[in-house]
Design an enzyme around this catalytic site. Sequence first.
Site, PDB file in Angstrom:
ATOM      1  N   THR A  39     -59.046 -42.239   9.772  1.00 52.23           N
ATOM      2  CA  THR A  39     -58.961 -43.691   9.955  1.00 52.23           C
ATOM      3  C   THR A  39     -58.565 -44.360   8.637  1.00 52.23           C
ATOM      4  OG1 THR A  39     -61.339 -43.718   9.564  1.00 52.23           O
ATOM      5  CG2 THR A  39     -60.618 -43.811  11.847  1.00 52.23           C
ATOM      6  N   SER A  84     -65.238 -48.033   1.645  1.00 52.49           N
ATOM      7  CA  SER A  84     -64.653 -47.704   2.938  1.00 52.49           C
ATOM      8  C   SER A  84     -63.343 -48.464   3.057  1.00 52.49           C
ATOM      9  CB  SER A  84     -65.592 -48.116   4.072  1.00 52.49           C
ATOM     10  OG  SER A  84     -65.673 -49.529   4.112  1.00 52.49           O
ATOM     11  N   LYS A  85     -62.678 -48.197   4.156  1.00 53.95           N
ATOM     12  CA  LYS A  85     -61.429 -48.922   4.382  1.00 53.95           C
ATOM     13  C   LYS A  85     -61.719 -50.426   4.470  1.00 53.95           C
ATOM     14  CE  LYS A  85     -59.275 -48.522   8.174  1.00 53.95           C
ATOM     15  NZ  LYS A  85     -58.473 -48.243   9.353  1.00 53.95           N
ATOM     16  N   GLN A  86     -62.846 -50.754   5.120  1.00 50.58           N
ATOM     17  CA  GLN A  86     -63.215 -52.166   5.306  1.00 50.58           C
ATOM     18  C   GLN A  86     -63.436 -52.873   3.972  1.00 50.58           C
ATOM     19  OE1 GLN A  86     -64.656 -49.663   7.143  1.00 50.58           O
ATOM     20  NE2 GLN A  86     -63.401 -50.149   8.928  1.00 50.58           N
TER      21      GLN A  86
END
Length: 298
Positions: free
Chosen positions: A15, A237-239
């Site tokens: 992801t 994280s990506k977020q």
Amino acid sequence: MSKSLYRGRFAPSPTGLLHAGSLCTAVGSYLEARSRGGEWLLRMEDLDPPREVAGAADDILRTLEAFGFEWDGEVVYQSRRHHLYRAALQQLIASGHAYVCCCTRKEIAARAQRGLDGYVYPGTCRRGCPDGREGRAWRLRTRDGDRVVMDRLQGESRQNLARDIGDFVLLRADGFWAYQLAVVVDDADQGINDIVRGADLLVSTPRQLQVYDSLGLAPPDYCHLPVLTNAAGEKLSKQTLAPAICVDDAARQLRAALTLLGHPPPPECGSLDELWRWAIASWSLSRVPRGPLVLSDI
Ligand code: GLU
């Protein structure tokens, strides 16, 4: 832990690309496996296409390779193993552990209390879907009472699944398999007997223990490594826009990861190979901090 050969794994989801946090997890799980003379498997958890980033799976593999990780056997892709998840769900249905649920997110949100990881499913469909409604998802029946997790690094923790989580999803309404089912089916199928992963997943471990139990399988041992946070205390994280790690400077980044994990590397260390040899020989979980690690230099 049984006397059989140690078998660990790293199981990234494509992801996003690897970032400093996932690198630390990979390093910790690899060193735990290799320092115990065990195997280390790689599994791509690509079961959620809507959340996946094109090219991320290949990028993750290339990055791990460039860092000098050596995994045993072929990489396993969850997207090619639907038959195993289906068989496990059939078993859980046949044994009365799984049931079909017709509730929409909206309906659940309107009735449910918040628990440890989102809404606690209020049990509407436990005794069957209301008349005229179609089943959408499959859930696992949880039971009241504490589930105890014994973790080599984080110690003992407890969770009452029925109260804090509720009957959780195995097959989602959108047709995708839930992580909680797939991870157990694969770890059991691959003979994984020790799981070293990030502490953000500790909240999921009691659910996974319940899946092992319901399938009549023996669970592995667990060790949850501290998560890496940015200066604001948010998990990388990506977020939180954690930057992808770059392979150009692999030795420096490996040294930084080791330092974060409580292992100051030797002052003089030439090649990546030498660094790994040193790290495998000197790795000890007892030096790894339990709490979150703040990223400063990786
Ligand atoms: N695929 C999960 C992740 O990337 C990890 C699963 C696990 O280690 O159990 O967060």
